[in-house]
Enzyme design. Structure first.
Site, short mmCIF file in Angstrom:
data_model
loop_
_atom_site.label_atom_id
_atom_site.label_comp_id
_atom_site.label_asym_id
_atom_site.label_seq_id
_atom_site.Cartn_x
_atom_site.Cartn_y
_atom_site.Cartn_z
N SER A 94 0.86 -1.19 0.00
CA SER A 94 0.00 0.00 0.00
C SER A 94 0.89 1.23 0.00
CB SER A 94 -0.90 0.01 1.24
OG SER A 94 -1.83 -1.04 1.18
N LYS A 168 -7.49 1.49 -2.96
CA LYS A 168 -7.20 0.87 -1.66
C LYS A 168 -7.38 1.87 -0.52
CE LYS A 168 -5.54 -1.95 1.50
NZ LYS A 168 -4.15 -2.42 1.52
N LYS A 236 -1.39 2.97 8.52
CA LYS A 236 -0.50 3.41 7.44
C LYS A 236 -1.31 3.90 6.24
CE LYS A 236 1.62 0.51 4.69
NZ LYS A 236 2.54 -0.51 4.10
#
Length: 295
Positions: A94, A168, A236
């Site tokens: 990611s 995402k 994150k």
């Protein structure tokens, strides 16, 4: 495809690499900086490379599952430096979309392809090979590696470079808001003195219900914080979303709240627990204990 490299054999990466190596029918070699993970991969039947450089220089498809922007950027730049025109680099990590966009330009200038292809589903789906995979970049490159991605889950082509990582971020922004709402709701129910299991049964098939609700509420009720998906990993992506929002000069007020609660978990030593542990924030603020551990 003649040879596939998989870089990053961590908790999820190990299972993903094994699924590819067992299903694809093409030579797959893996590498990780951890000797322990390399040993585990080898013991489970994987072929181990001597170094990351071996992957960069010998594989025409490189899959990478890496933890930080700095490591992602370094790896892609090394893959470009040591690789050959036509190679396809697939970043399953990611990353912030703007970082991917910059790296994609470098890959294109070298005659290579960079696909941003983050995954969602956590460790259980990585093991089962049922991850959701969101892929941005060149459509022809996507079609070439789609059979590889299908070894790990269900890939969806999301559009141009950076769109996979943006998708995402949206997934985890929405998921983060739901998780915080679950934590808040069940702390509120505890404070109000109503039965939590009855609350779950009464609401799970209503407007609030869904796969995430069914997965996380039982963990909250059992005080089961063994990580299926760690707060640290989710945090994150929330940081990446806020970073990218600032680049676009927009505010994300609800995501800011999610980050504040995840930051509290980080500051208080709970960040490596499951997302269900976000309820600890509300326990602290409402002075309640939500759920009961199974004996």
């Amino acid at each position: 495809m003649k040879k596939i490299g998989f870089l990053g054999l961590g908790v999820m990466g190990l299972s993903m690499a094994l699924n590819v190596s067992k299903k694809i029918g093409v030579e797959v070699i893996g590498y990780d900086v951890s000797e322990t993970q390399l040993h585990r991969y080898r013991e489970m039947g994987g072929t181990v490379a001597a170094s990351a450089e071996e992957l960069y220089s010998t594989c025409d498809v490189l899959l990478q599952m890496l933890p930080t922007h700095a490591i992602i950027q370094h790896s892609v730049e090394e893959a470009i430096r040591l690789g050959r025109p036509g190679n396809i680099i697939v970043d399953l990590s990611s990353a912030a979309p703007d970082i991917i966009l910059d790296l994609n330009k470098k890959a294109m200038n070298a005659g290579m392809f960079l696909l941003d292809s983050p995954v969602s589903g956590g460790n259980p789906m990585a093991e089962a090979g049922t991850l959701s995979i969101m892929t941005g970049g060149d459509p022809q490159a996507f079609e070439k590696v789609k059979p590889v991605l299908e070894c790990m889950g269900t890939p969806v082509y999301t559009g141009g470079s950076g769109s996979g990582d943006t998708t995402k971020l949206i997934n985890n922004m929405v998921g983060g808001a739901i998780l915080v709402a679950i934590a808040e709701g069940y702390a509120f129910a505890t404070k109000a003195g109503i039965d939590l299991q009855t609350t779950f049964e009464a609401t799970r098939h209503g407007f609030a219900g869904g796969p995430l609700y069914d997965n996380k509420v039982p963990k909250v009720l059992k005080r089961d914080y063994e990580p299926g998906a760690r707060i640290a990993v989710h945090r994150k992506d929330i940081l990446n979303a806020i970073h990218y929002a600032h680049k676009m000069d927009v505010d994300l007020p609800l995501t800011d709240v999610v980050l504040r609660i995840m930051d509290w978990a980080n500051d208080n030593g709970y960040v490596n627990e499951d997302q269900a542990a976000l309820v600890r924030y509300y326990e602290d603020k409402m002075q309640v204990t939500v759920g009961q551990e199974e004996k």
